[in-house]
Design an enzyme around this catalytic site. Structure first.
Site, PDB file in Angstrom:
ATOM      1  N   LYS A 125       0.738  -1.233   0.108  1.00  0.00           N
ATOM      2  CA  LYS A 125      -0.154   0.149   0.017  1.00  0.00           C
ATOM      3  C   LYS A 125       1.022   1.211   0.058  1.00  0.00           C
ATOM      4  O   LYS A 125       1.999   1.005   0.472  1.00  0.00           O
ATOM      5  CB  LYS A 125      -0.821   0.103   1.243  1.00  0.00           C
ATOM      6  N   ASP A 165      -6.759   4.133  -4.548  1.00  0.00           N
ATOM      7  CA  ASP A 165      -7.660   4.108  -3.108  1.00  0.00           C
ATOM      8  C   ASP A 165      -8.351   5.447  -3.045  1.00  0.00           C
ATOM      9  O   ASP A 165      -8.601   6.068  -3.882  1.00  0.00           O
ATOM     10  CB  ASP A 165      -6.854   3.743  -2.117  1.00  0.00           C
TER      11      ASP A 165
HETATM   12  P1  NDP Z   1     -13.136   7.728  -3.034  1.00  0.00           P
HETATM   13  O1  NDP Z   1     -12.014   8.602  -2.739  1.00  0.00           O
HETATM   14  O2  NDP Z   1     -13.669   7.412  -4.383  1.00  0.00           O
HETATM   15  O3  NDP Z   1     -14.242   8.119  -1.910  1.00  0.00           O
HETATM   16  C1  NDP Z   1     -14.031   8.092  -0.538  1.00  0.00           C
HETATM   17  C2  NDP Z   1     -15.443   8.682   0.129  1.00  0.00           C
HETATM   18  O4  NDP Z   1     -15.299   8.540   1.337  1.00  0.00           O
HETATM   19  C3  NDP Z   1     -15.758   9.853  -0.133  1.00  0.00           C
HETATM   20  O5  NDP Z   1     -17.044  10.100  -0.044  1.00  0.00           O
HETATM   21  C4  NDP Z   1     -15.144  10.608   1.015  1.00  0.00           C
HETATM   22  O6  NDP Z   1     -15.777  11.666   1.495  1.00  0.00           O
HETATM   23  C5  NDP Z   1     -15.313   9.665   2.101  1.00  0.00           C
HETATM   24  N1  NDP Z   1     -14.245   9.693   3.123  1.00  0.00           N
HETATM   25  C6  NDP Z   1     -12.980   9.667   3.189  1.00  0.00           C
HETATM   26  N2  NDP Z   1     -12.427   9.686   4.131  1.00  0.00           N
HETATM   27  C7  NDP Z   1     -13.543  10.105   5.168  1.00  0.00           C
HETATM   28  C8  NDP Z   1     -13.374  10.442   6.474  1.00  0.00           C
HETATM   29  N3  NDP Z   1     -12.239  10.598   7.200  1.00  0.00           N
HETATM   30  N4  NDP Z   1     -14.597  10.791   7.079  1.00  0.00           N
HETATM   31  C9  NDP Z   1     -15.695  10.486   6.390  1.00  0.00           C
HETATM   32  N5  NDP Z   1     -15.909  10.295   5.180  1.00  0.00           N
HETATM   33  C10 NDP Z   1     -14.598   9.915   4.294  1.00  0.00           C
HETATM   34  O7  NDP Z   1     -12.435   6.389  -2.353  1.00  0.00           O
HETATM   35  P2  NDP Z   1     -13.301   4.871  -2.540  1.00  0.00           P
HETATM   36  O8  NDP Z   1     -14.530   4.809  -2.700  1.00  0.00           O
HETATM   37  O9  NDP Z   1     -11.937   4.228  -3.507  1.00  0.00           O
HETATM   38  O10 NDP Z   1     -12.661   4.107  -1.144  1.00  0.00           O
HETATM   39  C11 NDP Z   1     -13.703   4.180  -0.009  1.00  0.00           C
HETATM   40  C12 NDP Z   1     -12.996   2.918   0.838  1.00  0.00           C
HETATM   41  O11 NDP Z   1     -13.071   1.702   0.035  1.00  0.00           O
HETATM   42  C13 NDP Z   1     -11.726   3.213   1.517  1.00  0.00           C
HETATM   43  O12 NDP Z   1     -11.771   2.484   2.763  1.00  0.00           O
HETATM   44  C14 NDP Z   1     -10.695   2.359   0.516  1.00  0.00           C
HETATM   45  O13 NDP Z   1      -9.483   1.859   1.322  1.00  0.00           O
HETATM   46  C15 NDP Z   1     -11.821   1.229   0.364  1.00  0.00           C
HETATM   47  N6  NDP Z   1     -11.456   0.267  -0.911  1.00  0.00           N
HETATM   48  C16 NDP Z   1     -11.248   0.976  -1.856  1.00  0.00           C
HETATM   49  C17 NDP Z   1     -11.059   0.132  -3.174  1.00  0.00           C
HETATM   50  C18 NDP Z   1     -11.082   0.651  -4.579  1.00  0.00           C
HETATM   51  O14 NDP Z   1     -10.908  -0.145  -5.421  1.00  0.00           O
HETATM   52  N7  NDP Z   1     -11.007   1.761  -4.833  1.00  0.00           N
HETATM   53  C19 NDP Z   1     -10.860  -1.266  -2.995  1.00  0.00           C
HETATM   54  C20 NDP Z   1     -11.082  -1.956  -1.820  1.00  0.00           C
HETATM   55  C21 NDP Z   1     -11.470  -1.070  -0.645  1.00  0.00           C
HETATM   56  P3  NDP Z   1     -14.982  13.226   1.416  1.00  0.00           P
HETATM   57  O15 NDP Z   1     -15.168  13.566  -0.201  1.00  0.00           O
HETATM   58  O16 NDP Z   1     -15.554  14.170   2.116  1.00  0.00           O
HETATM   59  O17 NDP Z   1     -13.555  12.947   1.748  1.00  0.00           O
HETATM   60  O1  2IT Z   2      -8.018  -1.814  -0.702  1.00  0.00           O
HETATM   61  C1  2IT Z   2      -7.852  -2.325  -1.570  1.00  0.00           C
HETATM   62  O2  2IT Z   2      -8.126  -3.596  -2.116  1.00  0.00           O
HETATM   63  C2  2IT Z   2      -7.691  -1.225  -3.012  1.00  0.00           C
HETATM   64  N1  2IT Z   2      -7.576  -0.135  -2.957  1.00  0.00           N
HETATM   65  C3  2IT Z   2      -7.757  -1.859  -4.452  1.00  0.00           C
HETATM   66  C4  2IT Z   2      -6.191  -2.252  -4.479  1.00  0.00           C
HETATM   67  C5  2IT Z   2      -5.703  -2.668  -5.901  1.00  0.00           C
HETATM   68  O3  2IT Z   2      -4.582  -2.830  -6.141  1.00  0.00           O
HETATM   69  O4  2IT Z   2      -6.765  -2.882  -6.795  1.00  0.00           O
END
Ligand code: NDP
Ligand code: 2IT
Length: 451
Positions: A125, A165
């Protein structure tokens, strides 16, 4: 003292002031007692201490110039945690809260999540405390170019393959890829989540959210029910939340909330595909705030996050919950509120969204509780499929990738249940996922010697 307690003490002493990292280590190790009894060789070879120490941690300076020609400095990181099962694989997070503890927790989780996918990928990461919010596209580009100028020395398609992420989506992956290609003079699959015209896989943007819902559907089916007609609380409004809402609609469920760090919207009529389209334009193109949803759709109300300890989002009545924002967004009080409202299923899109107290309550209540490393593994699984397509210089159809994703999520569900059963933790997806994920990694480490 048991080997487990001894190892935990050593790891704790080596990592003071890293609460998120230690939370994730304890969460995995708590599931391993019966595994360590059955496999004394893990203690002999100190597998726990070894797996909890990253193979390599890189931190670096990221200097860049903003639109006012002011010099800015951020810190960049890449935690190359484990290559037991394949090249380091995991996302990059750009968010002001990023620090080493958070990236080590995410990297540690990633090892076992990636193992559960059965794809040939290790765990890693990275990211930066850079805040893309409020930056122009040009500022984001200059930051990404500076970040990649250093990161490029450490990664490669057979070494370490980053992805997105929080704060890193298609736009950032594009700028990062462009700079890597320019520095190395190589067009390779060094990142996943690439644009569809230049090496990206179909379904990768959708994969995490779709997978979270496929996993939920498996849990529901195992209990003789389905998601159809269910009211679903979703938090976040980014990549994972958006495609969770899309797939919930496909399966006849009704998502009724979305949030961001400012607050949440509640739409009792349901966030259907037309409304989702509007949200995607708001969040991905205009980069606006979710509060605007309530101005656009009169059926909805907006509640600011406020400074109460309990998050009012988790007090909304619903059948299922899909936390898709960030770590520790459900604490003990929130968990109690969800259970008091008879929530019967939780599938975690975010990484470690539930505190230890919250997770404990869900397990005790025996609701269908799908922990992040199992439920959100669809994203990284399709990243591995993107790597496979890049390696073979080929491209699979939407249907092919979606079928493979479904198959992978069904397998993770079945393997977690099997492992839980085998080790006397019947029906417990947390222990099952931790055990199934850990066994492959531990055995690979034994096979590969003391490295
Ligand atoms: P994005 O940046 O697309 O979206 C993040 C969302 O979460 C936004 O709505 C943001 O709001 C909110 N957010 C972030 N930090 C905070 C906080 N401290 N308090 C409240 N709201 C918060 O990210 P993703 O959708 O990609 O990721 C979301 C989650 O999913 C994370 O935990 C990530 O690790 C996990 N994840 C992502 C994967 C991927 O493929 N993208 C894979 C597996 C897991 P705001 O705009 O106000 O910051
Ligand atoms: O938390 C996760 O699994 C991710 N942000 C996706 C990682 C990836 O390599 O696709």
């Amino acid at each position: 003292m048991s080997y487990l307690d001894d190892a935990l003490q050593t790891i704790e002493a080596m990592n003071p002031h890293e609460p998120e990292f230690m939370q994730s280590v304890r969460e995995v190790f708590d599931s391993l007692e019966s595994v360590l009894k059955k496999h004394p060789e893990y203690a002999r070879h100190r597998i726990l201490e070894r797996v909890a120490e990253p193979e390599r941690t890189i931190t670096f300076r990221v200097p860049w110039e903003d639109d006012q020609q002011k010099t800015r400095i951020n810190r960049g990181y890449r935690v190359e945690f484990s290559s037991a099962l394949g090249p380091y694989k995991g996302g990059l997070r750009f968010h002001p809260s990023v620090n080493l503890s958070i990236l080590k927790f995410l990297g540690f989780e990633q090892i076992f999540k990636n193992s559960l996918t059965l794809q040939p990928i290790g765990g890693g990461k990275g990211g930066s405390n850079f805040n893309p919010k409020g930056c122009s596209d040009n500022e984001v580009m200059r930051f990404c170019q500076s970040f990649m100028t250093e990161l490029s020395r450490h990664i490669g398609p057979d070494t370490d393959v980053p992805a997105g992420d929080i704060g890193v989506g298609g736009r950032e992956i594009g700028y990062l890829f462009g700079q890597y290609k320019r520095l190395r003079n190589e067009f390779t699959g060094v990142l996943t989540g690439k644009g569809l015209d230049w090496g990206g896989s179909l379904i990768r943007p959708e994969a995490t959210g779709y997978g979270v819902v496929y996993f939920a559907a498996e849990m529901a089916q195992a209990r003789g029910t389905s998601l159809e007609g269910k009211d679903c609380l979703v938090s976040g409004s980014g990549n994972v939340a958006q495609f969770t809402v899309e797939k919930l609609n496909h399966l006849g469920a009704r998502p009724i909330t979305l949030s961001d760090s400012g607050g949440f919207v509640h739409d009792p009529d349901g966030i259907d595909l037309d409304k989702l389209k509007w949200v995607m334009e708001l969040k991905n193109e205009r980069r606006g705030r979710i509060s605007e949803y309530a101005d656009q759709f009169k059926s909805a109300t907006y509640t600011p996050r406020g400074d109460t300890s309990a998050n009012p989002l988790w007090q909304v009545n619903g059948d299922c919950a899909f936390p898709c924002a960030t770590q520790n967004e459900i604490d003990g009080e929130d968990a109690a509120n969800l259970l008091a409202n008879n929530i019967s299923l939780i599938s975690e899109g975010a990484n470690m969204p539930s505190t230890a107290d919250a997770a404990h309550q869900f397990i005790e209540a025996k609701i269908a509780y799908g922990p992040a490393k199992a439920a959100n593994a669809g994203g990284v699984a399709v990243s591995a499929l993107e790597m496979a397509q890049n390696g073979a210089r080929t491209r699979w159809s939407r249907e092919e990738v979606d079928d493979k994703l479904k198959h992978i999520m069904t397998n993770i569900h079945a393997n977690a249940l099997d492992a839980a059963e085998t080790y006397g933790r019947s029906g417990n997806y947390v222990d099952g996922a931790n055990i199934a994920g850990f066994l492959r990694v531990a055995n690979a480490m034994l096979d590969q010697g003391l490295v």
